[in-house]
Scaffold this active site. Structure first.
Site, PDB file in Angstrom:
ATOM      1  N   LEU A  51      -5.501   4.052   9.938  1.00  0.00           N
ATOM      2  CA  LEU A  51      -6.493   5.053  10.337  1.00  0.00           C
ATOM      3  C   LEU A  51      -5.877   6.439  10.457  1.00  0.00           C
ATOM      4  CD1 LEU A  51      -8.495   3.049  13.048  1.00  0.00           C
ATOM      5  CD2 LEU A  51      -9.095   3.410  10.649  1.00  0.00           C
ATOM      6  N   CYS A  52      -5.011   6.776   9.509  1.00  0.00           N
ATOM      7  CA  CYS A  52      -4.392   8.106   9.511  1.00  0.00           C
ATOM      8  C   CYS A  52      -4.457   8.725   8.115  1.00  0.00           C
ATOM      9  CB  CYS A  52      -2.961   8.048  10.026  1.00  0.00           C
ATOM     10  SG  CYS A  52      -1.926   6.772   9.293  1.00  0.00           S
ATOM     11  N   GLY A  53      -5.597   8.549   7.459  1.00  0.00           N
ATOM     12  CA  GLY A  53      -5.809   9.190   6.164  1.00  0.00           C
ATOM     13  C   GLY A  53      -4.866   8.674   5.097  1.00  0.00           C
TER      14      GLY A  53
END
Length: 289
Positions: free
Chosen positions: A87-89
């Site tokens: 969930l960090c691109g």
């Protein structure tokens, strides 16, 4: 066509997701501030330490420096720094892509490979290809902060492999922090220390007096420099991770808002159409009577 109940459930679900992404954005923003401060504070010391080592090496007259030795194995160790969570691109994806490209380049040069993963994500993505070549996996190293002992333990593993002639080179792959929306994947050569690539210009050269002698000084300062460069890279990597996560969660929150607006509009139109249809049926029935 979905029913009104289905649309209400969908809107409620997206609103719940929005609350989660909004909270994750605020948490990442708070962590980013601390991580950015730590990364920026470590840069001057790491850069100066690196400059001192380069200057010492370039001016040294020692020909048998143990950190400059080479062996015939041509085995390269890649220290791959990624995140433990998603969930960090595109943060982890960029590291994995860069690692694969560097791996293909080294293989085309006829070199063998070993991997030391710092962070679970790159390991989980690449273990199918390189599981048998993995030396170690270091995870959960940033709770609550990155201690210097983590870099020291990684340094000790690298030096043991180097002095046991199991590797001939070592590269560090990490993401350098520029801003919350800008990070770049970089790699740095840690070993061996080579004079030819590190000669200073005469006008920029710094003169040092060695006490007791340059070989003893270099044998002491080079391992410290390796640990410092690894620690600085981990701090840069953590700041980049939090910046990328904050940006990703901000985009997710914006997308959730857009989706809620579209679903609400569609819900209102569907409800209005249903009401109109019922009115028409009532009026038609009344006229028939």
């Amino acid at each position: 066509m979905p029913s009104l109940k289905d649309l209400r459930n969908r809107i409620s679900s997206v609103k719940s997701t929005k609350k989660i992404t909004s909270a994750m954005k605020m948490v990442a923003a708070a962590k980013l501030k601390r991580a950015q401060d730590n990364a920026e504070k470590s840069r001057p010391y790491a850069n100066k330490m690196k400059d001192i080592v380069l200057s010492l090496i370039s001016r040294s007259t020692t020909n048998n420096l143990k950190f400059s030795k080479t062996n015939s194995k041509k085995t390269v160790l890649l220290i791959v720094c990624s995140a433990d969570r998603g969930l960090c691109g595109g943060f982890n994806g960029s590291i994995i892509k860069h690692t694969k490209n560097l791996t293909n380049t080294l293989k085309s040069d006829g070199k063998n490979l070993k991997f030391l993963f710092v962070g679970k994500k790159a390991y989980h993505s690449l273990r199918r290809l390189y599981k048998d070549l993995t030396v170690d996996l270091v995870s959960d190293f940033a709770n609550p902060r990155i201690e210097f002992e983590v870099a020291s333990s990684i340094r000790d593993q690298v030096l043991k492999l180097f002095f046991d002639d199991e590797i001939s080179e070592c590269y560090l792959i990490y993401t350098k922090f520029k801003s919350a929306i800008s990070q770049s994947v970089e790699f740095q050569k840690l070993l061996p220390v080579e004079k030819d690539d590190q000669i200073e210009k005469p006008s920029e050269a710094k003169m040092y007096d060695f006490e007791p002698n340059e070989e003893v000084i270099l044998d002491d300062i080079i391992p410290k420099n390796i640990a410092i460069q690894i620690h600085s890279a981990l701090l840069e990597n953590l700041a980049s991770e939090q910046g990328s996560r904050m940006t990703a969660m901000d985009n997710a929150t914006r997308n959730a808002n857009d989706m809620i607006d579209k679903l609400t509009l569609f819900y209102n139109r569907s409800r209005q159409a249903l009401i109109t249809k019922e009115l028409i049926e009532i009026i038609s029935g009344a006229e028939a009577v």
